[in-house]
Design a protein around this motif. Sequence first.
Motif, PDB file in Angstrom:
ATOM      1  N   ARG A 254      47.859   4.749 -27.797  1.00 16.93           N
ATOM      2  CA  ARG A 254      47.558   5.726 -28.839  1.00 16.93           C
ATOM      3  C   ARG A 254      48.120   5.302 -30.196  1.00 16.93           C
ATOM      4  O   ARG A 254      47.612   5.714 -31.236  1.00 16.93           O
ATOM      5  CB  ARG A 254      48.106   7.096 -28.452  1.00 16.93           C
ATOM      6  N   ASP A 255      49.155   4.468 -30.171  1.00 15.73           N
ATOM      7  CA  ASP A 255      49.797   4.048 -31.422  1.00 15.73           C
ATOM      8  C   ASP A 255      49.286   2.702 -31.927  1.00 15.73           C
ATOM      9  O   ASP A 255      49.824   2.153 -32.897  1.00 15.73           O
ATOM     10  CB  ASP A 255      51.319   3.961 -31.230  1.00 15.73           C
ATOM     11  N   LEU A 256      48.262   2.160 -31.265  1.00 18.65           N
ATOM     12  CA  LEU A 256      47.713   0.873 -31.705  1.00 18.65           C
ATOM     13  C   LEU A 256      47.281   0.957 -33.173  1.00 18.65           C
ATOM     14  O   LEU A 256      46.683   1.934 -33.601  1.00 18.65           O
ATOM     15  CB  LEU A 256      46.502   0.501 -30.849  1.00 18.65           C
ATOM     16  N   GLY A 257      47.585  -0.076 -33.906  1.00 19.26           N
ATOM     17  CA  GLY A 257      47.147  -0.151 -35.289  1.00 19.26           C
ATOM     18  C   GLY A 257      48.082   0.459 -36.301  1.00 19.26           C
ATOM     19  O   GLY A 257      47.887   0.291 -37.515  1.00 19.26           O
ATOM     20  N   LYS A 258      49.117   1.175 -35.830  1.00 16.62           N
ATOM     21  CA  LYS A 258      50.076   1.761 -36.775  1.00 16.62           C
ATOM     22  C   LYS A 258      50.987   0.661 -37.325  1.00 16.62           C
ATOM     23  O   LYS A 258      51.319  -0.280 -36.610  1.00 16.62           O
ATOM     24  CB  LYS A 258      50.928   2.823 -36.057  1.00 16.62           C
ATOM     25  N   PRO A 259      51.380   0.779 -38.585  1.00 14.84           N
ATOM     26  CA  PRO A 259      51.088   1.849 -39.554  1.00 14.84           C
ATOM     27  C   PRO A 259      49.848   1.596 -40.392  1.00 14.84           C
ATOM     28  O   PRO A 259      49.537   2.374 -41.292  1.00 14.84           O
ATOM     29  CB  PRO A 259      52.338   1.848 -40.424  1.00 14.84           C
ATOM     30  N   ALA A 260      49.116   0.501 -40.119  1.00 15.22           N
ATOM     31  CA  ALA A 260      47.938   0.198 -40.932  1.00 15.22           C
ATOM     32  C   ALA A 260      46.889   1.300 -40.802  1.00 15.22           C
ATOM     33  O   ALA A 260      46.211   1.645 -41.776  1.00 15.22           O
ATOM     34  CB  ALA A 260      47.353  -1.143 -40.509  1.00 15.22           C
ATOM     35  N   LEU A 261      46.751   1.845 -39.578  1.00 17.95           N
ATOM     36  CA  LEU A 261      45.791   2.917 -39.338  1.00 17.95           C
ATOM     37  C   LEU A 261      46.544   4.170 -38.909  1.00 17.95           C
ATOM     38  O   LEU A 261      47.480   4.098 -38.116  1.00 17.95           O
ATOM     39  CB  LEU A 261      44.795   2.505 -38.250  1.00 17.95           C
ATOM     40  N   PRO A 262      46.129   5.309 -39.394  1.00 16.92           N
ATOM     41  CA  PRO A 262      46.826   6.556 -39.033  1.00 16.92           C
ATOM     42  C   PRO A 262      46.435   7.050 -37.644  1.00 16.92           C
ATOM     43  O   PRO A 262      45.340   6.779 -37.151  1.00 16.92           O
ATOM     44  CB  PRO A 262      46.355   7.537 -40.110  1.00 16.92           C
ATOM     45  N   GLY A 263      47.348   7.784 -37.008  1.00 14.99           N
ATOM     46  CA  GLY A 263      47.058   8.450 -35.752  1.00 14.99           C
ATOM     47  C   GLY A 263      46.514   7.533 -34.679  1.00 14.99           C
ATOM     48  O   GLY A 263      47.042   6.448 -34.442  1.00 14.99           O
ATOM     49  N   VAL A 264      45.435   7.991 -34.069  1.00 14.75           N
ATOM     50  CA  VAL A 264      44.821   7.234 -32.975  1.00 14.75           C
ATOM     51  C   VAL A 264      43.511   6.589 -33.434  1.00 14.75           C
ATOM     52  O   VAL A 264      42.597   6.402 -32.640  1.00 14.75           O
ATOM     53  CB  VAL A 264      44.564   8.157 -31.753  1.00 14.75           C
ATOM     54  N   TRP A 265      43.425   6.244 -34.711  1.00 19.61           N
ATOM     55  CA  TRP A 265      42.202   5.663 -35.243  1.00 19.61           C
ATOM     56  C   TRP A 265      41.804   4.385 -34.511  1.00 19.61           C
ATOM     57  O   TRP A 265      40.633   4.186 -34.194  1.00 19.61           O
ATOM     58  CB  TRP A 265      42.368   5.389 -36.737  1.00 19.61           C
ATOM     59  N   ALA A 266      42.761   3.506 -34.275  1.00 22.26           N
ATOM     60  CA  ALA A 266      42.442   2.226 -33.624  1.00 22.26           C
ATOM     61  C   ALA A 266      41.855   2.465 -32.238  1.00 22.26           C
ATOM     62  O   ALA A 266      40.890   1.799 -31.833  1.00 22.26           O
ATOM     63  CB  ALA A 266      43.697   1.363 -33.534  1.00 22.26           C
ATOM     64  N   LEU A 267      42.428   3.424 -31.505  1.00 21.26           N
ATOM     65  CA  LEU A 267      41.931   3.716 -30.161  1.00 21.26           C
ATOM     66  C   LEU A 267      40.510   4.263 -30.214  1.00 21.26           C
ATOM     67  O   LEU A 267      39.663   3.904 -29.398  1.00 21.26           O
ATOM     68  CB  LEU A 267      42.864   4.719 -29.481  1.00 21.26           C
ATOM     69  N   TRP A 268      40.238   5.119 -31.197  1.00 18.49           N
ATOM     70  CA  TRP A 268      38.888   5.678 -31.320  1.00 18.49           C
ATOM     71  C   TRP A 268      37.898   4.618 -31.797  1.00 18.49           C
ATOM     72  O   TRP A 268      36.712   4.660 -31.428  1.00 18.49           O
ATOM     73  CB  TRP A 268      38.892   6.879 -32.256  1.00 18.49           C
ATOM     74  N   ILE A 269      38.359   3.657 -32.587  1.00 18.96           N
ATOM     75  CA  ILE A 269      37.481   2.552 -32.981  1.00 18.96           C
ATOM     76  C   ILE A 269      37.096   1.731 -31.755  1.00 18.96           C
ATOM     77  O   ILE A 269      35.936   1.331 -31.579  1.00 18.96           O
ATOM     78  CB  ILE A 269      38.165   1.671 -34.045  1.00 18.96           C
ATOM     79  N   LEU A 270      38.079   1.485 -30.889  1.00 17.55           N
ATOM     80  CA  LEU A 270      37.793   0.762 -29.645  1.00 17.55           C
ATOM     81  C   LEU A 270      36.829   1.551 -28.767  1.00 17.55           C
ATOM     82  O   LEU A 270      35.907   0.984 -28.167  1.00 17.55           O
ATOM     83  CB  LEU A 270      39.098   0.502 -28.892  1.00 17.55           C
ATOM     84  N   ARG A 271      37.049   2.856 -28.678  1.00 14.69           N
ATOM     85  CA  ARG A 271      36.151   3.697 -27.887  1.00 14.69           C
ATOM     86  C   ARG A 271      34.735   3.684 -28.439  1.00 14.69           C
ATOM     87  O   ARG A 271      33.756   3.623 -27.683  1.00 14.69           O
ATOM     88  CB  ARG A 271      36.694   5.126 -27.849  1.00 14.69           C
ATOM     89  N   ALA A 272      34.627   3.730 -29.769  1.00 16.13           N
ATOM     90  CA  ALA A 272      33.300   3.677 -30.401  1.00 16.13           C
ATOM     91  C   ALA A 272      32.607   2.360 -30.088  1.00 16.13           C
ATOM     92  O   ALA A 272      31.399   2.317 -29.816  1.00 16.13           O
ATOM     93  CB  ALA A 272      33.432   3.869 -31.905  1.00 16.13           C
ATOM     94  N   GLY A 273      33.374   1.270 -30.114  1.00 15.88           N
ATOM     95  CA  GLY A 273      32.806  -0.029 -29.777  1.00 15.88           C
ATOM     96  C   GLY A 273      32.309  -0.075 -28.339  1.00 15.88           C
ATOM     97  O   GLY A 273      31.251  -0.651 -28.058  1.00 15.88           O
ATOM     98  N   LEU A 274      33.055   0.547 -27.435  1.00 15.75           N
ATOM     99  CA  LEU A 274      32.636   0.596 -26.034  1.00 15.75           C
ATOM    100  C   LEU A 274      31.369   1.428 -25.868  1.00 15.75           C
ATOM    101  O   LEU A 274      30.488   1.088 -25.076  1.00 15.75           O
ATOM    102  CB  LEU A 274      33.764   1.167 -25.170  1.00 15.75           C
TER     103      LEU A 274
END
Length: 229
Positions: free
Chosen positions: A56-76
């Motif tokens: 859930r913390d992937l991409g922090k602090p470059a990306l806020p919250g769970v943005w990185a995880l949702w980007i991965l989910r969108a890609g899937l």
Amino acid sequence: MVVTRTRSPIRSNVGLKAVMAVSGIVLVLFLIAHMLGNLKVFAGASSFDDYAHWLRDLGKPALPGVWALWILRAGLVVAVLAHIWAATVLALRARAARPVKYAHRKKVQGSYAARTMRWGGVIILLFVIYHLLDLTTGHLNPVGDPSRPFANVVADFAPERWYVTLFYTVSIVALGFHLRHGVFSALRSLGQQTPGGERRARAVALAFAVVICAGFLVVPFAVLTGLVS
């Protein structure tokens, strides 16, 4: 002047097969990573929860919250939709190419996995939707708290919820057949078309499918039998 439209390369049969191959590779890599992550449940609640929180913390602090995880989910999601789209178009084209059934046609010899790819794909799609509502959003989970992933898993596959484990098992077995056929087809496309090559391709595809199925099924059955609690 007559203008003729040329079909986009991606819409050709070769292009569609390439879409299926690329999206399939993306999904297989996700399955391997997801399976390995699931196995951390055997390391205990603290280790599993730490892993889930790390995701859930992937991409922090470059990306806020769970943005990185949702980007991965969108890609899937894009990979899944592309895979379904390519498979559907190819299947419809194959059917249109032979609109009249032969009165007497020899039974085509094919693997059970190949003959069940369509209904297997439907089962997998329904399972993914349920799985997201269960262990991702928590709407269908007895605990339903995304901040307690280990507790969610244990509650989900508790003995009294045997039907969830049954549905999970059927879905993973369907996934195994899907993987077996997909990996075998990919290996044949890479040149394994001699009798010896086909035997090796079948063995590799079967072994891969069994490993993935076992890796996913060991978690719910460990909870069901009390090995993980």
